[in-house]
Motif scaffolding. Structure first.
Motif, PDB file in Angstrom:
ATOM      1  N   ARG A 130     -18.079  24.545 -30.749  1.00 39.30           N
ATOM      2  CA  ARG A 130     -17.410  24.511 -29.442  1.00 39.30           C
ATOM      3  C   ARG A 130     -18.294  23.949 -28.344  1.00 39.30           C
ATOM      4  N   ALA A 131     -19.568  23.724 -28.650  1.00 41.31           N
ATOM      5  CA  ALA A 131     -20.459  23.159 -27.635  1.00 41.31           C
ATOM      6  C   ALA A 131     -20.541  21.640 -27.756  1.00 41.31           C
ATOM      7  N   LEU A 132     -19.868  21.055 -28.723  1.00 40.63           N
ATOM      8  CA  LEU A 132     -19.902  19.601 -28.899  1.00 40.63           C
ATOM      9  C   LEU A 132     -19.111  18.916 -27.784  1.00 40.63           C
ATOM     10  N   SER A 133     -19.400  17.643 -27.576  1.00 44.17           N
ATOM     11  CA  SER A 133     -18.628  16.868 -26.605  1.00 44.17           C
ATOM     12  C   SER A 133     -17.225  16.615 -27.161  1.00 44.17           C
ATOM     13  N   ASP A 165     -13.766   9.079 -23.324  1.00 49.79           N
ATOM     14  CA  ASP A 165     -14.152   7.844 -22.644  1.00 49.79           C
ATOM     15  C   ASP A 165     -14.107   6.693 -23.661  1.00 49.79           C
ATOM     16  N   PRO A 166     -14.194   5.438 -23.176  1.00 49.29           N
ATOM     17  CA  PRO A 166     -14.000   4.294 -24.079  1.00 49.29           C
ATOM     18  C   PRO A 166     -14.960   4.286 -25.275  1.00 49.29           C
ATOM     19  N   GLN A 167     -16.202   4.681 -25.037  1.00 48.68           N
ATOM     20  CA  GLN A 167     -17.175   4.649 -26.130  1.00 48.68           C
ATOM     21  C   GLN A 167     -16.812   5.661 -27.219  1.00 48.68           C
ATOM     22  N   ALA A 168     -16.486   6.878 -26.782  1.00 54.10           N
ATOM     23  CA  ALA A 168     -16.104   7.918 -27.742  1.00 54.10           C
ATOM     24  C   ALA A 168     -14.806   7.523 -28.447  1.00 54.10           C
ATOM     25  N   THR A 169     -13.908   6.882 -27.710  1.00 54.30           N
ATOM     26  CA  THR A 169     -12.654   6.422 -28.293  1.00 54.30           C
ATOM     27  C   THR A 169     -12.918   5.417 -29.410  1.00 54.30           C
TER      28      THR A 169
END
Lengths: 222, 259
Positions: free
Chosen positions: B144-147, B177-181
């Protein structure tokens, strides 16, 4: 005098802990499954049973003691077992007082967790047993607080153990019944020593419950 | 052709032609509290492809996904899985994934235990899934602490623990955000290239363009249009879809004919 004083004190405290710990272990073994079934089960009368268990948290210890006295007395239906005025009878009495506390806590916690994890467990195709196990494991901190709260209730009640135990010296005399007796006899030294120990235990247990609950509020812990 | 994060290999079914779909819905309806949330939906999910369920908020996309996953029971119509497939072969990643209050590692171990993976194989499988999610460095951290992006990747590989043949993804990048996407889309492309069929829900037209091989357009609980992605984006046949692609509300387009 001093030697007897400390020996009596140790004996009373030890018996108190034995009786109450025994009662809490027994109550947990019965109440945790009961609470879990009440949380997850879908059967007729579940709502009424939940209300009953919650209401039973308010059982007056004296009345529980009286009920058991009638059962265990020589003329009573369970008289032949010879349980009256034994530590076993005291354990049974406290078990009855503690079961509603642990069962109700368990039900509330597991129900909350079931709502939180319901979709996750469904998606992971968990069966009923797997769901139950997952939720109980996740509920461990809450179950621990329930058990500690139950221990606090067991250690500090007087009425039930007084009636079914009889407050027999060196046999069924526990902290609460000893304090009652010694105070009425004017033996305030022993009463106050026991009172101090009981106070420390009860406050310590509630402090632990508070600390665990606070820790549970944190959104994440490994 | 839009830029793909991961180039998609030709699907096996392309050569074979009219293979049976992995899952089909025939006139499926869903009512709740007297309201029709899904209205006689027809849908066929081709094997080995990425199908995208596109549409505005409230169209019933997530509900359709839950229905295919077996979390909801249709009030009418039939849902058919390909022969040999059962509900346990259908994986679902929820929009807001929920994790146990335990480590990343423990969450994967739990899923594998539920999947019935033998204990001695679990350690290896966990390591493999962690690498796939690019989370090997975070194994010991509380899940649960992950982004947000890390949580989505973890949720996707957790679903893979059950070795699904059909993987349903509900808006997997809606809050990223775009990078995570991009990282999540890359993972989806890889999973598809390994032969797992994907049905992805999104309201994001750009994402649908990047990922879809097939599009099913849903609005107001009805399928308004479905077909190959290229022709859908180049020349939508329904007015509702055309309006949506142009960024107008589908309601303005009125009732479009079914296609």
């Amino acid at each position: 005098m001093a030697a007897t004083f400390y020996r009596d004190l140790a004996e009373i405290v030890t018996l108190s802990l034995e009786v109450s710990l025994g009662a809490v272990v027994l109550a947990a073994l019965l109440a945790v499954p009961l609470g879990a079934v009440l949380a997850l089960g879908r059967f007729r009368g579940r709502g009424a049973l939940v209300l009953l268990v919650n209401a039973a948290m308010g059982l007056p210890p004296v009345v529980v003691g009286l009920g058991l006295y009638l059962l265990f007395s020589r003329a009573g239906p369970l008289g032949p077992l010879g349980l009256l005025y034994t530590p076993a009878a005291m354990i049974i009495a406290q078990t009855i007082l503690v079961i509603p506390i642990i069962a109700s806590f368990t039900r509330e916690t597991v129900e909350g967790l079931a709502a939180e994890y319901g979709d996750m467990l469904a998606v992971l195709r968990a069966g009923f047993g797997q769901r139950l196990l997952t939720l109980l494991v996740e509920a461990r901190p809450a179950l621990l607080t329930a058990i500690l709260a139950g221990l606090g209730r067991a250690l500090s009640e007087v009425g039930a153990v007084m009636i079914v135990g009889g407050n027999i010296a060196h046999y069924t005399r526990v902290m609460t019944t000893a304090i009652t007796l010694e105070t009425s006899k004017g033996n305030l030294a022993l009463a106050m020593a026991l009172g101090g120990i009981l106070l420390t235990l009860a406050l310590g247990l509630n402090l632990a419950v508070g600390l665990i609950r606070e820790r549970m509020q944190e959104p994440t812990h490994a | 052709m839009p830029d793909r994060v991961v180039p998609l290999r030709p699907a096996a079914s392309e050569a074979e032609g009219g293979e049976t779909p992995i899952c089909r819905l025939d006139r499926v309806s869903l009512e709740r509290g007297g309201r029709r949330l899904l209205e006689r939906i027809d849908m066929a999910i081709p094997r080995g492809r990425i199908s995208v369920l596109l549409g505005p908020n409230g169209a019933g996309k997530s509900l359709a996904l839950r229905l295919i996953a077996g979390l909801e029971t249709p009030s009418g119509g039939t849902l058919t899985l390909a022969p040999g497939l059962e509900a346990k072969h259908v994986g679902l990643v929820l929009q807001q994934p929920v994790f146990l209050r335990r480590s990343v590692h423990a969450n994967l171990a739990h899923a594998l235990a539920l999947a019935g993976t033998p204990r001695r194989e679990r350690v290896g499988r966990i390591a493999e899934l962690l690498v796939r999610a690019d989370l090997a460095h975070a194994a010991a951290r509380p899940a649960r602490a992950l982004s947000g992006g890390e949580q989505q990747r973890l949720a996707i590989v957790r679903a893979l623990a059950l070795e699904p043949r059909l993987l349903l993804l509900d808006e997997p990048t809606s809050s990223l955000d775009p990078q995570a996407t991009r990282a999540v889309e890359a993972l989806i492309g890889e999973i598809r290239n390994e032969g797992t069929t994907i049905l992805l829900v999104t309201h994001d037209v750009a994402q649908a363009r990047r990922l879809a091989e097939r599009v099913i357009f849903l609005a107001d609980g009805r399928v308004r249009e479905s077909g190959p992605a290229d022709s859908f984006f180049d020349a939508p046949r329904s007015r509702a879809a055309a309006a949506y692609l142009e960024g107008r509300l589908p309601e303005e387009a009125g009732d479009a004919p079914h296609s």
